[in-house]
Design a protein around this motif. Structure first.
Motif, mmCIF file in Angstrom:
data_model
loop_
_atom_site.group_PDB
_atom_site.id
_atom_site.type_symbol
_atom_site.label_atom_id
_atom_site.label_comp_id
_atom_site.label_asym_id
_atom_site.label_seq_id
_atom_site.Cartn_x
_atom_site.Cartn_y
_atom_site.Cartn_z
ATOM 1 N N UNK A 162 1.319 -1.404 0.062
ATOM 2 C CA UNK A 162 0.467 -0.151 -0.399
ATOM 3 C C UNK A 162 1.227 1.377 0.060
ATOM 4 N N UNK A 163 0.555 1.545 -0.934
ATOM 5 C CA UNK A 163 1.425 3.607 -0.921
ATOM 6 C C UNK A 163 0.453 4.845 -1.437
ATOM 7 N N UNK A 164 0.813 5.675 -0.852
ATOM 8 C CA UNK A 164 -0.324 7.194 -1.252
ATOM 9 C C UNK A 164 0.367 8.210 -1.224
ATOM 10 N N UNK A 165 -0.215 9.135 -1.413
ATOM 11 C CA UNK A 165 0.432 10.613 -1.730
ATOM 12 C C UNK A 165 -0.249 11.148 -0.942
ATOM 13 N N UNK A 166 0.594 12.481 -0.038
ATOM 14 C CA UNK A 166 0.034 13.187 0.860
ATOM 15 C C UNK A 166 0.581 14.255 0.468
ATOM 16 N N UNK A 167 -0.419 15.330 0.891
ATOM 17 C CA UNK A 167 -0.045 16.995 0.719
ATOM 18 C C UNK A 167 -0.044 18.325 2.594
ATOM 19 N N UNK A 168 1.075 18.180 2.533
ATOM 20 C CA UNK A 168 0.561 19.814 3.618
ATOM 21 C C UNK A 168 1.013 20.613 2.722
ATOM 22 N N UNK A 169 -0.501 21.899 2.798
ATOM 23 C CA UNK A 169 0.007 23.165 2.302
ATOM 24 C C UNK A 169 0.689 23.785 3.703
ATOM 25 N N UNK A 170 1.599 25.522 3.913
ATOM 26 C CA UNK A 170 1.864 25.956 5.293
ATOM 27 C C UNK A 170 0.144 26.480 5.809
ATOM 28 N N UNK A 171 0.547 25.920 7.154
ATOM 29 C CA UNK A 171 -0.782 26.433 7.752
ATOM 30 C C UNK A 171 -1.678 25.221 7.686
ATOM 31 N N UNK A 219 -3.320 20.908 7.643
ATOM 32 C CA UNK A 219 -3.110 19.833 7.706
ATOM 33 C C UNK A 219 -2.637 18.771 7.201
ATOM 34 N N UNK A 220 -2.106 17.704 7.129
ATOM 35 C CA UNK A 220 -2.085 17.132 5.846
ATOM 36 C C UNK A 220 -2.677 16.466 5.640
ATOM 37 N N UNK A 221 -3.418 15.919 4.313
ATOM 38 C CA UNK A 221 -4.598 15.497 3.752
ATOM 39 C C UNK A 221 -3.809 14.368 2.610
ATOM 40 N N UNK A 222 -4.448 13.187 2.444
ATOM 41 C CA UNK A 222 -4.837 12.340 1.728
ATOM 42 C C UNK A 222 -4.977 12.760 0.007
ATOM 43 N N UNK A 223 -4.288 12.509 -0.873
ATOM 44 C CA UNK A 223 -4.254 13.183 -2.501
ATOM 45 C C UNK A 223 -4.673 11.798 -2.869
ATOM 46 N N UNK A 224 -4.321 10.667 -2.978
ATOM 47 C CA UNK A 224 -4.770 9.551 -3.900
ATOM 48 C C UNK A 224 -3.398 7.875 -2.876
ATOM 49 N N UNK A 225 -4.430 6.868 -2.895
ATOM 50 C CA UNK A 225 -4.133 5.396 -2.906
ATOM 51 C C UNK A 225 -3.723 4.414 -4.049
ATOM 52 N N UNK A 226 -2.280 3.509 -3.444
ATOM 53 C CA UNK A 226 -3.120 2.577 -4.328
ATOM 54 C C UNK A 226 -1.924 1.149 -4.168
ATOM 55 N N UNK A 282 8.550 16.146 -1.592
ATOM 56 C CA UNK A 282 9.076 16.923 -2.019
ATOM 57 C C UNK A 282 7.762 18.412 -3.030
ATOM 58 N N UNK A 283 8.386 19.487 -2.892
ATOM 59 C CA UNK A 283 7.166 20.972 -3.096
ATOM 60 C C UNK A 283 7.180 20.702 -4.054
ATOM 61 N N UNK A 284 6.046 21.197 -4.010
ATOM 62 C CA UNK A 284 4.902 21.387 -5.634
ATOM 63 C C UNK A 284 4.518 22.689 -5.257
ATOM 64 N N UNK A 285 5.222 23.440 -5.922
ATOM 65 C CA UNK A 285 4.134 25.404 -6.080
ATOM 66 C C UNK A 285 3.732 25.618 -7.781
ATOM 67 N N UNK A 286 2.206 26.396 -7.394
ATOM 68 C CA UNK A 286 1.416 26.570 -8.507
ATOM 69 C C UNK A 286 1.620 27.860 -8.321
ATOM 70 N N UNK A 287 2.124 28.446 -9.601
ATOM 71 C CA UNK A 287 1.529 30.229 -10.097
ATOM 72 C C UNK A 287 0.280 30.374 -10.802
ATOM 73 N N UNK A 294 -2.930 23.688 -5.268
ATOM 74 C CA UNK A 294 -2.283 21.871 -5.193
ATOM 75 C C UNK A 294 -1.463 22.582 -4.527
ATOM 76 N N UNK A 295 -0.886 23.531 -4.438
ATOM 77 C CA UNK A 295 1.000 24.520 -4.094
ATOM 78 C C UNK A 295 1.153 23.348 -2.921
ATOM 79 N N UNK A 296 2.039 22.720 -2.565
ATOM 80 C CA UNK A 296 2.281 22.048 -0.607
ATOM 81 C C UNK A 296 3.463 21.355 -1.245
ATOM 82 N N UNK A 297 3.752 20.850 -0.248
ATOM 83 C CA UNK A 297 4.698 20.053 0.069
ATOM 84 C C UNK A 297 4.133 18.319 0.160
ATOM 85 N N UNK A 298 4.908 17.450 -0.755
ATOM 86 C CA UNK A 298 3.860 16.633 -1.744
ATOM 87 C C UNK A 298 4.774 15.177 -0.465
#
Length: 121
Positions: A29-38, A40-47, A115-120, A86-90
């Motif tokens: 089981x693997x997943x991606x989560x993300x956390x934006x500044x300020x 909570x960490x949230x789930x994005x997708x799992x497999x 890993x940081x993702x930044x969308x402008x 979608x900007x967050x640490x993934x």
């Protein structure tokens, strides 16, 4: 336990795409989560590695795709039509399991460094 290693983050304009990679072995089981500044960490997708069953957060359905390459023990997150929100640490996450896991934070106990993702706009 082996810690997952993420790569592929970066900066992109809204509407663009990025692909994140996570190298890890041992876990089905693997997943991606993300956390934006300020926020909570949230789930994005799992497999679930055995049958490719997937789960997605509503906010990314139709835009993000989680997949895996079992020969290289790598899990990917293809992110299309990216938005500023979608900007967050993934983070890549893993756990022992016998079937697809949901995206509740408490279910996951093995984490990468992020890993940081930044969308402008």
């Amino acid at each position: 336990q082996v810690q997952p290693e993420e790569s592929g983050g970066g900066s992109v304009q809204a509407g663009g795409s990025l692909r994140l990679s996570c190298a890890v072995s041992e876990y089905k089981c693997m997943a991606w989560f993300r956390q934006a500044p300020g926020k909570e960490r949230e789930g994005v997708a799992s497999i679930f590695r055995d049958d490719d069953t997937t789960r997605y957060a509503d906010s990314v359905k139709g835009r993000f795709t989680i997949s895996r390459d079992i020969t290289t023990n790598t899990v990917y997150l293809q992110m299309n039509n990216l938005k500023p929100e979608d900007t967050a640490m993934y983070y890549c996450a893993a756990r022992l399991c016998w079937g697809i896991s949901g995206l509740r934070l408490s279910q996951w106990n093995v984490w990468g460094q992020g890993t940081q993702v930044t969308v402008s706009s």
